[in-house]
Design a protein around this motif. Structure first.
Motif, PDB file in Angstrom:
ATOM      1  N   GLY A 128       0.842  -1.298  -0.095  1.00 16.98           N
ATOM      2  CA  GLY A 128      -0.267  -0.048  -0.009  1.00 16.98           C
ATOM      3  C   GLY A 128       0.844   1.333   0.163  1.00 16.98           C
ATOM      4  N   LEU A 129       0.370   2.331   0.104  1.00 20.80           N
ATOM      5  CA  LEU A 129       0.288   3.599   0.080  1.00 20.80           C
ATOM      6  C   LEU A 129       2.149   4.056   1.364  1.00 20.80           C
ATOM      7  CD1 LEU A 129       1.584   6.656  -1.644  1.00 20.80           C
ATOM      8  CD2 LEU A 129      -0.531   7.188   0.468  1.00 20.80           C
ATOM      9  N   VAL A 130       0.991   3.235   2.448  1.00 15.74           N
ATOM     10  CA  VAL A 130       2.293   3.433   2.846  1.00 15.74           C
ATOM     11  C   VAL A 130       3.886   2.524   3.858  1.00 15.74           C
ATOM     12  CG1 VAL A 130       3.047   3.227   6.284  1.00 15.74           C
ATOM     13  CG2 VAL A 130      -0.084   4.461   5.226  1.00 15.74           C
ATOM     14  N   GLU A 131       3.322   2.067   2.766  1.00 17.18           N
ATOM     15  CA  GLU A 131       5.010   0.343   2.570  1.00 17.18           C
ATOM     16  C   GLU A 131       5.628   0.834   2.291  1.00 17.18           C
ATOM     17  OE1 GLU A 131       5.482  -3.998   2.692  1.00 17.18           O
ATOM     18  OE2 GLU A 131       3.300  -3.496   2.962  1.00 17.18           O
ATOM     19  N   ARG A 132       5.058   1.835   0.476  1.00 14.53           N
ATOM     20  CA  ARG A 132       5.671   1.972  -1.098  1.00 14.53           C
ATOM     21  C   ARG A 132       6.486   3.447  -0.236  1.00 14.53           C
ATOM     22  NH1 ARG A 132       0.754   1.528  -3.523  1.00 14.53           N
ATOM     23  NH2 ARG A 132       0.889   4.088  -3.800  1.00 14.53           N
ATOM     24  N   VAL A 133       6.001   3.875   0.729  1.00 12.27           N
ATOM     25  CA  VAL A 133       6.791   5.157   1.175  1.00 12.27           C
ATOM     26  C   VAL A 133       8.091   5.161   2.117  1.00 12.27           C
ATOM     27  CG1 VAL A 133       6.046   7.771   2.638  1.00 12.27           C
ATOM     28  CG2 VAL A 133       4.504   7.399   0.688  1.00 12.27           C
ATOM     29  N   ARG A 136      11.210   3.431   0.642  1.00 17.22           N
ATOM     30  CA  ARG A 136      12.018   4.650   0.204  1.00 17.22           C
ATOM     31  C   ARG A 136      13.607   4.504   0.912  1.00 17.22           C
ATOM     32  NH1 ARG A 136       9.182   8.209  -2.820  1.00 17.22           N
ATOM     33  NH2 ARG A 136      11.077  10.035  -2.919  1.00 17.22           N
ATOM     34  N   ARG A 398      -0.928   0.922  11.614  1.00 16.19           N
ATOM     35  CA  ARG A 398      -0.232   0.350  10.182  1.00 16.19           C
ATOM     36  C   ARG A 398       1.510   0.592  10.130  1.00 16.19           C
ATOM     37  NH1 ARG A 398       0.283  -3.023   6.210  1.00 16.19           N
ATOM     38  NH2 ARG A 398       0.104  -2.013   3.945  1.00 16.19           N
ATOM     39  N   PRO A 453      12.386   5.836  -4.773  1.00 18.45           N
ATOM     40  CA  PRO A 453      11.293   5.136  -4.260  1.00 18.45           C
ATOM     41  C   PRO A 453      12.500   3.454  -4.443  1.00 18.45           C
ATOM     42  CG  PRO A 453      10.304   6.372  -5.591  1.00 18.45           C
ATOM     43  CD  PRO A 453      11.833   6.798  -5.279  1.00 18.45           C
TER      44      PRO A 453
END
Length: 482
Positions: A128-133, A136, A398, A453
């Motif tokens: 998800g977005l949190v994990e992608r951020v 990094r 999360r 990323p």
């Protein structure tokens, strides 16, 4: 279970008992309900401290709730003594306790929902977005650019500061007065130096080793590390910076040591931190003013009822009376996200909530807190409190879960940004939001700018979970490798 029981007894029986026995107790419905708040926050804190995984964000939230909205109000309600002159009636006091407990219940519900959702999440599900951020990775060239920027800003701002280098070792009051009419601009500029200096140092400590060798990076790091340490001693020390910020810098650097991020070491360090917050923090404002008085050691109960640092509960009461007399202000929700818009362009820009509450109470001093509980209540009443804290609980859980999954990856933001946000969260919760929006934005934006990323970081290993912990650069004083 034994550890949970011991912590729960200490937090919900021993410490509250010490506070209540210090003075004659005045029984009231508000005091009885406050006992529920203490039990809720103390029990949740005990659970976080004894969890099988390290939960930085959960720890930061429940520490604030337990001390500032659990123990401190317990002493105030038991003695009917408050830090500031404004007094609310018993009905308002009961309403304030109810609002606090409503927020805690919503936070617990959001945490539970997020935890259940994470357990039911398939291992093959896309991140998800949190994990992608948080996945990094620090980019070495961007980090070096940040170091150069921090040193350049230091050369300009420190030389332009009245008193120059010595001003950072006088007091916060002296620095504010030296800024004169440009104090707001001066504050913005100093934060623009303090935050990059902090991230530059932390990034140097945790930048991952490149797969093709990093001799050049190693040499640059050895050159910059002592300079960045010295710069942070100047611009991020507890004399010239608020205690919450200086504490966040110190704790984040401390927990950059991998060994301290293991559950057992974290519990010991967290217990020491709680003790420091209870018994050292009240006296740590010694350098805040230029005219310093002798430190007078008093009981914990007296600190809670006389020290303005613990005004959060009283501000909730003031806010409820303010809402009753003047109504709610839904438009104020736009203030924090649009904090950069100048008032010259937006004459109706919402006022800082802490200042608004101080004016309502008739104070001639305005540097007061506005806890997230009353800030959200003033937006849309109890409904806003439920929504805000449910989302905050889900987000915090999360973030903690993602950090745990990424704990073995070298140089990812999860190891750096999560502890920083978790400890600065106490400032976020204490408020007001408009006052801390700038530093918080910088705190989050800077690490995003110096990272890339994972999929694009071609100089680093694959994003797949490594079979063995990645190696970090050898930096003296970091506690070695995990």
């Amino acid at each position: 279970m034994a550890a949970v029981f011991v912590w729960a007894v200490v937090l919900t029986v021993v410490l509250p008992g010490l506070i209540l026995q210090a003075h004659g107790v005045r029984i009231s419905p508000a005091l009885a309900l406050q006992g529920v708040v203490v039990a809720h926050s103390g029990g949740a804190l005990a659970r976080v401290l004894t969890a099988s995984t390290v939960r930085f964000v959960g720890f930061g939230f429940w520490v604030f709730a337990y001390v500032w909205l659990g123990l401190a109000p317990l002493a105030m309600l038991a003695t009917d003594t408050y830090p500031w002159p404004y007094r609310a009636d018993q009905l308002t006091a009961l309403g304030a306790v109810a609002v606090v407990e409503l927020g805690l219940l919503a936070y617990s519900a959001g945490t539970a929902l997020a935890g259940r959702r994470d357990q039911g999440r398939a291992a093959s599900a896309p991140p998800g977005l949190v994990e992608r951020v948080l996945a990094r990775r620090i980019a070495p060239w961007r980090l070096i650019a940040l170091c150069a920027l921090a040193l350049g800003l230091a050369a300009v701002l420190i030389s332009g500061q009245p008193g120059r280098l010595g001003a950072y070792f006088t007091s916060r009051e002296a620095i504010t007065e030296a800024g004169g009419e440009d104090s707001s601009l001066r504050s913005l500029l100093t934060w623009s130096l303090s935050v990059p200096a902090f991230w530059a140092l932390l990034g140097l400590l945790r930048v991952p080793r490149a797969t093709g060798g990093d001799r050049w990076l190693r040499g640059v790091r050895w050159l910059l590390l002592p300079v960045l340490v010295a710069l942070n001693v100047v611009v991020n020390n507890p004399i010239s910076k608020p205690r919450f910020w200086a504490g966040m810098v110190l704790l984040t650097l401390l927990f950059s040591i991998p060994r301290l991020c293991r559950p057992r070491a974290f519990r010991v360090t967290a217990a020491a931190l709680i003790a420091a917050l209870l018994f050292v923090f009240p006296y740590s404002d010694y350098f805040r003013y230029s005219d310093r008085e002798d430190v007078a050691v008093v009981s914990l109960s007296e600190q809670f009822t006389a020290n303005g640092d613990y005004d959060a509960f009283q501000q909730v009461q003031t806010g409820l009376d303010h809402a009753r007399d003047d109504g709610l202000s839904p438009q104020n929700v736009l203030g924090p996200p649009l904090f950069m818009v100048p008032r010259s362009m937006w004459p109706e820009k919402p006022e800082d909530t802490g200042i608004a509450l101080a004016r309502y109470a008739g104070y001639d001093f305005h540097n007061l807190s506005a806890p997230l509980w009353i800030e959200s209540y003033l937006w849309a009443g109890p409904f806003a409190v439920i929504v805000v804290f449910c989302l905050l609980g889900a987000f915090g859980r999360r973030v903690d879960d993602v950090r745990h999954r990424l704990r073995d990856r070298a140089g990812v933001l999860a190891a750096l940004l999560v502890p920083a946000f978790a400890f600065y969260q106490m400032v976020f919760l204490r408020g007001s939001l408009l006052a801390i929006a700038g530093p918080l934005t910088l705190l989050v934006a800077v690490p995003l700018l110096i990272s890339t990323p994972t999929a694009r970081a071609s100089r680093f290993p694959s994003t797949a979970m490594p079979t063995a912990p990645n190696r970090h650069a050898s930096i003296p004083g970091t506690g070695g490798h995990p």
